[in-house]
Scaffold this active site. Structure first.
Site, PDB file in Angstrom:
ATOM      1  CE  LYS A  55      -3.839  -2.426   2.215  1.00  0.00           C
ATOM      2  NZ  LYS A  55      -4.673  -2.702   3.389  1.00  0.00           N
ATOM      3  CD  GLN A  99      -3.519  -4.345   6.456  1.00  0.00           C
ATOM      4  OE1 GLN A  99      -3.646  -3.304   5.836  1.00  0.00           O
ATOM      5  NE2 GLN A  99      -3.866  -5.507   5.934  1.00  0.00           N
ATOM      6  CG  ASP A 122      -9.592  -0.054   4.855  1.00  0.00           C
ATOM      7  OD1 ASP A 122      -9.341  -0.256   3.656  1.00  0.00           O
ATOM      8  OD2 ASP A 122      -9.089  -0.692   5.791  1.00  0.00           O
TER       9      ASP A 122
HETATM   10  N1  GUN Z   1      -6.799  -6.853   5.817  1.00  0.00           N
HETATM   11  C1  GUN Z   1      -7.061  -7.548   4.684  1.00  0.00           C
HETATM   12  N2  GUN Z   1      -7.679  -6.751   3.789  1.00  0.00           N
HETATM   13  C2  GUN Z   1      -7.801  -5.532   4.362  1.00  0.00           C
HETATM   14  C3  GUN Z   1      -8.359  -4.292   3.935  1.00  0.00           C
HETATM   15  O1  GUN Z   1      -8.876  -4.133   2.828  1.00  0.00           O
HETATM   16  N3  GUN Z   1      -8.290  -3.289   4.833  1.00  0.00           N
HETATM   17  C4  GUN Z   1      -7.732  -3.441   6.059  1.00  0.00           C
HETATM   18  N4  GUN Z   1      -7.713  -2.395   6.873  1.00  0.00           N
HETATM   19  N5  GUN Z   1      -7.218  -4.558   6.490  1.00  0.00           N
HETATM   20  C5  GUN Z   1      -7.256  -5.606   5.642  1.00  0.00           C
END
Ligand code: GUN
Length: 294
Positions: A55, A99, A122
């Site tokens: 990311k 996350q 998100d």
């Molecule tokens: N863990 C796995 N996929 C995601 C996501 O799209 N966002 C977040 N915050 N954590 C994740």
């Protein structure tokens, strides 16, 4: 029979990312600062750390500033909530992502509810969930939004098609069902899960089949209708002694066999994953623009 066409998430994500980059450049040319994304990572789960690095790399390539706030797994919930409060208040930060998964002593929903909904890039805050389900503008969760974008850009018809989703998570299954049935997208949606009766028969009805259950090779060829579009959200590690690292990543779909029946199929890796990241960047640009326009 000809094998199904690959839904190339990498290539489609590259196009989205180039558009985000152009949007960022335009903001900066107007004299604004670059968008800024804060990512919170708690613990040392290697998969999470790898996603966060991905990311951050993608943000930098799109001209988005990023900072990762990394903590040991024993971080207290009070300290995490304090950090969230500070990031909410900080006007130099446009987007915040926590996350997931968090270590078990931290309550993910309580943490996400403390995010400012307007920085929740998100799309997981209940306010954004409510906006999604009532058709109002908000942040859409990145993986479901990425799947929709991939279908749209590949000219895969959703209107009046039957979509079947396997998996009912807050991150993917539930929000994706809402997006697919929205006016204009107009799919008829069935959500299946681990306790669904006649799962294989229901999947076999799908024009668009989305697997988000987190079990390697769960979807077999007999579950797939000839000509379907198959979207594989799974990322599962399976042992592979032929690889240096001892494992490889596979999806929820038995790719080789299902490809023979499907018209379209996403690979793993290189399908949905890159789209999730691209939509995060798109949401971060949107957050920056919103803060500018007040
Ligand atoms: N863990 C796995 N996929 C995601 C996501 O799209 N966002 C977040 N915050 N954590 C994740």
């Amino acid at each position: 029979m000809a094998a199904g066409r690959l839904l190339d998430g990498k290539a489609i994500a590259a196009a989205v990312r180039a558009e985000v980059r152009a949007g960022v450049d335009e903001l900066v040319a107007q004299g604004h600062r670059a968008p800024n994304l804060a990512v919170v990572l708690v613990g040392n789960d290697p998969a999470s750390a790898s996603y966060v690095r991905g990311k951050m790399r993608a943000s930098a390539a799109a001209g988005i500033e990023g900072e990762t706030f990394k903590f040991d797994r024993d971080l207290s919930e009070a300290d995490l909530l304090d950090l969230v409060a500070r990031l909410n208040e900080d006007s130099s930060i446009d987007g915040i992502l926590v996350q997931l998964p968090l270590p078990p002593h931290l309550d993910a929903s309580r943490v996400i509810e403390r995010l400012s909904p307007d920085k929740d890039v998100d799309g997981l805050h209940v306010i954004n969930t409510g906006r999604l389900w009532t058709g109002r503008d908000g942040f859409l969760p990145c993986t479901p939004a990425g799947i929709l974008e991939m279908l749209r850009r590949s000219n895969i018809e959703t209107r009046m098609r039957r979509a079947v989703i396997i998996g009912r998570s807050n991150l993917v299954g539930k929000p994706l069902s809402g997006l697919l049935m929205r006016k204009g997208t107009d799919a008829t949606v069935t959500v299946c899960h681990s306790r669904t009766r006649d799962l294989a028969a229901i999947c076999h009805e799908a024009d668009i089949l989305i697997a988000a259950i987190g079990r390697a090779h769960f979807v077999t060829a007999t579950m797939v209708k000839t000509g379907a579009a198959v979207i594989d959200v799974g990322i599962n590690r399976i042992d592979d002694p032929t690889r240096d690292r001892g494992y490889r990543l596979v999806g929820d779909v038995d790719f080789k066999a299902v490809r023979e029946k499907a018209d379209w199929i996403t690979p793993v890796p290189g399908g949905v994953g890159p789209m999730t990241i691209a939509m995060l960047l798109s949401n971060t640009l949107k957050a920056a623009k919103r803060l500018i326009s007040g």
